[in-house]
Design an enzyme around this catalytic site. Sequence first.
Site, mmCIF file in Angstrom:
data_model
loop_
_atom_site.group_PDB
_atom_site.id
_atom_site.type_symbol
_atom_site.label_atom_id
_atom_site.label_comp_id
_atom_site.label_asym_id
_atom_site.label_seq_id
_atom_site.Cartn_x
_atom_site.Cartn_y
_atom_site.Cartn_z
ATOM 1 N N ARG A 91 -7.900 -4.501 -3.067
ATOM 2 C CA ARG A 91 -7.444 -3.329 -3.841
ATOM 3 C C ARG A 91 -8.422 -3.115 -4.997
ATOM 4 N NH1 ARG A 91 -2.407 -2.658 -1.652
ATOM 5 N NH2 ARG A 91 -1.593 -4.602 -0.798
ATOM 6 N N CYS A 118 0.838 -1.218 0.000
ATOM 7 C CA CYS A 118 0.000 0.000 0.000
ATOM 8 C C CYS A 118 0.863 1.254 0.000
ATOM 9 C CB CYS A 118 -0.924 0.019 1.220
ATOM 10 S SG CYS A 118 -1.992 -1.417 1.327
HETATM 11 C C1 BEZ Z 1 0.578 -4.623 1.893
HETATM 12 O O1 BEZ Z 1 1.774 -4.840 1.909
HETATM 13 O O2 BEZ Z 1 0.122 -3.560 1.505
HETATM 14 C C2 BEZ Z 1 -0.357 -5.698 2.339
HETATM 15 C C3 BEZ Z 1 -0.034 -7.010 2.029
HETATM 16 C C4 BEZ Z 1 -0.886 -8.013 2.458
HETATM 17 C C5 BEZ Z 1 -2.031 -7.694 3.157
HETATM 18 C C6 BEZ Z 1 -2.355 -6.376 3.416
HETATM 19 C C7 BEZ Z 1 -1.510 -5.373 2.991
#
Ligand code: BEZ
Length: 230
Positions: free
Chosen positions: A138, A55
């Site tokens: 997402r 993110c």
């Molecule tokens: C992230 O790195 O943004 C992420 C990865 C897995 C689950 C939630 C967020």
Amino acid sequence: MEQITEQTTIPMPRIGDKAPEFKAVTTQGDINFPSDYSGKWVILFSHPADFTPVCTSEFMTFATLEKDFEALNCKLVGLSVDGLYSHIAWLRTIKDKIEYKGMKNVEVNFPLIEDITMNVAQKYGMIQPGESSTKAVRAVFFIDPKGIIRAIIYYPLSLGRNFDEIKRALVAMQAADKYNIATPADWRPGDDVIVPTAGSCGTAKERMEDHSGDIKCYDWFFCTKAMPKE
Ligand code: BEZ
């Protein structure tokens, strides 16, 4: 005895639907969606959680591209089911501490919605329990100046989005609206576009026989032409 609780299923928004309405608190103040964005394109997108690496890479990329989207009459609005203070702390950390792929001091100036009740995420089908029932996937919603959902892309938690594709999709839809054309596979701005099958460009036979150079036909149902000039 097993207790049966009533569960309300909210239908997922679809392409061509009016964007579901909501009021929300964001890092840039309160918003009334989509009416505050009337006359503009909006990309409403969700991310799973603040202070997570994928993110963070996405927010830095989107914030860096914000001026490009602004030039395309398109506003960005983010969302996660975190609270406002988490959002503020995360965005401050990004600005003050993170240097990534040449991006640094990145300020996120577009609104990030707090959605701890999951009210908005549920309305937009961003909570997909097979993937996570506590985080939004997402999602990317492209909403046009009339408040109609024009495209939707969903990605799983582990997959960072391709912002080039998001921009390409926006430009392609804007070109389709403006010139009444369609765009072929892997189209990029400036490439040839697809001529509508019937209507303004004559009959299929006329188009096949048009050797003026404007239109190239591969068969009666598949004709392209140069991207119209402004
Ligand atoms: C992230 O790195 O943004 C992420 C990865 C897995 C689950 C939630 C967020």
